[in-house]
Scaffold this motif. Structure first.
Motif, mmCIF file in Angstrom:
data_model
loop_
_atom_site.group_PDB
_atom_site.id
_atom_site.type_symbol
_atom_site.label_atom_id
_atom_site.label_comp_id
_atom_site.label_asym_id
_atom_site.label_seq_id
_atom_site.Cartn_x
_atom_site.Cartn_y
_atom_site.Cartn_z
ATOM 1 N N GLN A 1 0.832 -1.200 0.000
ATOM 2 C CA GLN A 1 0.000 0.000 0.000
ATOM 3 C C GLN A 1 0.865 1.248 0.000
ATOM 4 O O GLN A 1 2.027 1.223 0.416
ATOM 5 C CB GLN A 1 -0.934 -0.005 1.212
ATOM 6 C CG GLN A 1 -0.247 -0.215 2.545
ATOM 7 C CD GLN A 1 -1.214 -0.410 3.695
ATOM 8 O OE1 GLN A 1 -1.617 0.549 4.329
ATOM 9 N NE2 GLN A 1 -1.589 -1.657 3.962
ATOM 10 N N GLU A 2 0.296 2.331 -0.470
ATOM 11 C CA GLU A 2 0.984 3.617 -0.453
ATOM 12 C C GLU A 2 0.344 4.481 0.618
ATOM 13 O O GLU A 2 -0.883 4.638 0.652
ATOM 14 C CB GLU A 2 0.899 4.296 -1.817
ATOM 15 C CG GLU A 2 1.792 5.525 -1.916
ATOM 16 C CD GLU A 2 2.033 5.978 -3.349
ATOM 17 O OE1 GLU A 2 2.558 7.093 -3.515
ATOM 18 O OE2 GLU A 2 1.703 5.222 -4.282
ATOM 19 N N ILE A 3 1.164 5.010 1.520
ATOM 20 C CA ILE A 3 0.645 5.856 2.584
ATOM 21 C C ILE A 3 1.349 7.203 2.555
ATOM 22 O O ILE A 3 2.467 7.328 2.050
ATOM 23 C CB ILE A 3 0.801 5.197 3.973
ATOM 24 C CG1 ILE A 3 2.284 4.997 4.318
ATOM 25 C CG2 ILE A 3 0.055 3.878 4.041
ATOM 26 C CD1 ILE A 3 2.507 4.552 5.747
ATOM 27 N N ASP A 4 0.686 8.199 3.108
ATOM 28 C CA ASP A 4 1.250 9.546 3.148
ATOM 29 C C ASP A 4 2.101 9.679 4.402
ATOM 30 O O ASP A 4 1.600 9.974 5.488
ATOM 31 C CB ASP A 4 0.121 10.578 3.155
ATOM 32 C CG ASP A 4 0.659 12.011 3.156
ATOM 33 O OD1 ASP A 4 1.837 12.199 2.796
ATOM 34 O OD2 ASP A 4 -0.100 12.926 3.530
ATOM 35 N N ALA A 5 3.390 9.408 4.259
ATOM 36 C CA ALA A 5 4.306 9.486 5.398
ATOM 37 C C ALA A 5 5.689 9.854 4.888
ATOM 38 O O ALA A 5 6.082 9.470 3.788
ATOM 39 C CB ALA A 5 4.349 8.165 6.153
ATOM 40 N N SER A 6 6.433 10.574 5.706
ATOM 41 C CA SER A 6 7.749 11.074 5.308
ATOM 42 C C SER A 6 8.884 10.145 5.707
ATOM 43 O O SER A 6 10.016 10.312 5.268
ATOM 44 C CB SER A 6 7.980 12.444 5.958
ATOM 45 O OG SER A 6 7.875 12.320 7.373
ATOM 46 N N GLY A 7 8.592 9.170 6.576
ATOM 47 C CA GLY A 7 9.631 8.276 7.066
ATOM 48 C C GLY A 7 9.018 7.204 7.942
ATOM 49 O O GLY A 7 7.800 7.165 8.159
#
Length: 616
Positions: free
Chosen positions: A16-22
């Motif tokens: 899955q693709e999630i909105d996170a920077s790290g």
């Protein structure tokens, strides 16, 4: 970012693709999604998340830490632990982060490379043998993917204090790389992985390439550093990492090499009993430690030969100093050395070896040993109740640095094994619940001894309390910030200097350090590189085209509140004395700490100031 969510109960993988920077921000997102604040830390539904920062595979050094985030069986809230160098191999696993959920039916190893996941049953073993066995049975996987294993040892199955252990292997020769061993240890991530998910090992590898092309643009990186810091990147790096490589001003390097001559009499000895000693006595002990514990290391590692290595990623800092084949760090060797009443370096080696093979957090184990040694020494426990055949030498004033060091090291080795084997009822209690809850139960169980001796079990330990049962022991420094009411301790997410100030000022400096450390962890950057990374971190995100992180520390604090695991006032006399003794040492006139109300006032004002900063 791409995240692999692995359900161990179903052998199912979801990309899955999630909105996170790290990895830290990704883990917070996952834990919020599943509302894990409602769950027991060892619930199969409480995921352990690990991953890397956005700068891997390029021209930056020290950016290949693998970051683990989990609900800690020790603190009962989110904890963050880091493992050096492993992301250099993990960058090819086909995702920036992995979340492990569910529980495998049998002990399982997970193999991840290029977005593909395999599962295999495996028998638990000691950490080093397990890594060798994985290599021997899956040699093709290691060679094809230049893989690295992350494993748990026996301690993860029988104690709250299990670490995740990783030693890099030369995949062509099948040999361990000297110095390239590290541990994600604080807070019990190995215990969460083993008892929560029945996972024995995770092996990661795959093709090495940057997550972002600009991370490999040396010219753009140098331009950024010249604009911000006035020098090219490597010049800044060499200047900011001198302590960890080699400092010519003091003729040594690394945490072990530097800390003993730098901090000298301010380093804690005998489970922090040294805070009660006059300065002149502390100096005498510091001189003994330098002569017997530090000098043998200094002579062989710096004067005779430069046995310096890195953690598994190509890095010019070569911070891993190896003495007679054993990687020597300050924290792990102090835990098996002066902190438990052992001033002989050679006597500490087998204790550290055993701690590492069993897969324990060395810092926590040092606290457990010192606490139980002191309990036996003071008569609260009998030696046989912790599986020992002698009483430890635990009075600094009558300590024989050679004879007593040998005695204590021998007893410590036995205690470590007994602890992991749950060899007695007392040790089984401590291994299951940790120091804080075990101390309360032992006070109830041995109330007559507590009355006779005039001291409680909890008063022999140093820890910060969380909620009803959670706690964290400090890193080995005489520093009030390490037991202050911060939401993540046991790392350096606080003001860890041996200093004292008003609670409001202390909260401000601790909060600023915590925010900076969280950002460094989220970026997967080694904290030995923080000197060059912190001033340019925002610009580095912009350079590669990644989004800088949101309010990480605020999210962690909010999670702790939801979990019922907020910082709680100091329960232990020795913890309180750590604070007041340093205040007195530094000549504080405003804070004399004459009664409990003074301690409580300082603590509560710190906590209130911190919470205001978090909300601001």
């Amino acid at each position: 970012m791409i995240l692999l969510e692995i359900d161990m109960g179903k052998n199912k993988v979801e990309k899955q693709e999630i909105d996170a920077s790290g990895p830290l921000e990704a883990a917070i997102t996952i834990h919020k999604k599943y509302e894990t604040w409602r769950l027991d830390p060892l619930s199969p539904e409480a995921p352990i998340v690990f991953g890397m920062g956005p700068f891997v595979g390029g021209k930056l050094y020290g950016v290949h830490r693998l970051i683990f985030v989990f609900k800690s069986p020790q603190t009962k809230t989110l904890h963050v632990s880091a493992l050096g160098g492993a992301a250099y191999k993990a960058m090819g696993m086909g995702a920036q982060a992995v979340a492990i959920r569910g529980r495998a039916e049998k002990p399982t190893a997970v193999f991840i490379a290029n977005g593909q996941v395999e599962f295999a049953e495996i028998k638990p073993s000691d950490a080093y043998n397990l890594i060798k066995e994985l290599y021997e049975t899956r040699r093709d996987f290691f060679i094809q993917n230049d893989a690295r294993a992350l494993v748990v040892g026996p301690a993860s199955w029988t104690t709250y204090n299990g670490a995740i252990v990783s030693v890099d292997i030369d995949v062509k020769k099948g040999e361990f790389r000297l110095g390239a061993e590290d541990f994600a240890a604080r807070g019990g991530p190995g215990t969460a992985l083993a008892q929560g998910h029945n996972v024995v090992a995770i092996v990661v590898g795959g093709p090495k390439k940057p997550l972002y092309e600009k991370a490999a643009d040396a010219e753009a990186i140098n331009q950024l550093f010249r604009q911000r810091l006035g020098k090219p990147y490597l010049d800044v790096l060499n200047e900011k990492t001198v302590k960890y490589r080699y400092d010519p001003k003091i003729g040594t390097g690394g945490t072990f090499g530097v800390n003993y001559p730098h901090y000298r009499d301010l380093l804690p000895l005998f489970g922090y009993k040294s805070i009660y000693m006059p300065k002149e006595e502390r100096i005498k002990h510091a001189d003994l430690v330098l002569e017997l514990f530090w000098k043998p290391f200094q002579v062989e590692v710096f004067e005779k030969a430069k046995s310096w290595y890195n953690c598994g990623e190509p890095c010019p800092v070569v911070c891993k100093k190896v003495w007679r084949g054993k990687k020597v760090d300050y924290e792990s060797f102090h835990a098996a050395g002066p902190f438990i009443g052992n001033y002989l370096l050679q006597e500490a080696v087998p204790v550290v070896d055993e701690i590492d093979k069993l897969g324990l957090d060395a810092i926590e184990m040092g606290h457990v040993i010192a606490w139980l040694f002191d309990a036996v020494y003071t008569g609260l426990l009998k030696p046989e109740e912790v599986g020992l055949d002698d009483v430890p030498a635990f009075d600094p004033s009558s300590f024989d640095p050679v004879k007593d060091s040998r005695r204590n090291a021998k007893l410590a080795l036995a205690l470590v094994r007994n602890f992991v084997n749950n060899s007695t009822d007392v040790l089984a209690l401590v291994a299951k619940h940790g120091i804080r809850k075990a101390a309360r139960e032992l006070e109830r169980r041995y109330a007559d001894r507590v009355r006779e001796r005039g001291v409680r079990f909890r008063d022999l330990a140093v820890y910060a309390a969380y909620g009803a049962e959670g706690y964290m022991t400090p890193n080995f420094y005489w520093a009030p910030g390490l037991v202050a009411p911060m939401y993540v301790l046991g790392r350096y997410w606080t003001n860890y200097n041996p200093t004292f100030m008003s609670p409001e000022d202390f909260a401000k400096t601790s909060y600023e350090r915590a925010v900076a450390e969280a950002l460094v962890d989220n970026a997967g950057i080694c904290r030995f590189h923080r000197g060059w990374a912190e001033p340019v971190l925002k610009e580095l995100y912009q350079l590669v085209g990644a989004r800088p992180p949101a309010a990480l520390y605020r999210e962690i604090a909010y999670y702790a509140k939801l979990s019922g695991a907020e910082p709680m006032p100091w329960e232990s006399k020795r913890t309180r004395d750590l604070v007041s003794a340093l205040a007195k040492e530094l000549g504080s006139k405003e804070w004399r700490f004459e009664d409990y109300d003074d301690y409580y006032e300082w603590w509560i004002r710190f906590k209130e100031a911190l919470d205001k900063l978090i909300l601001a």
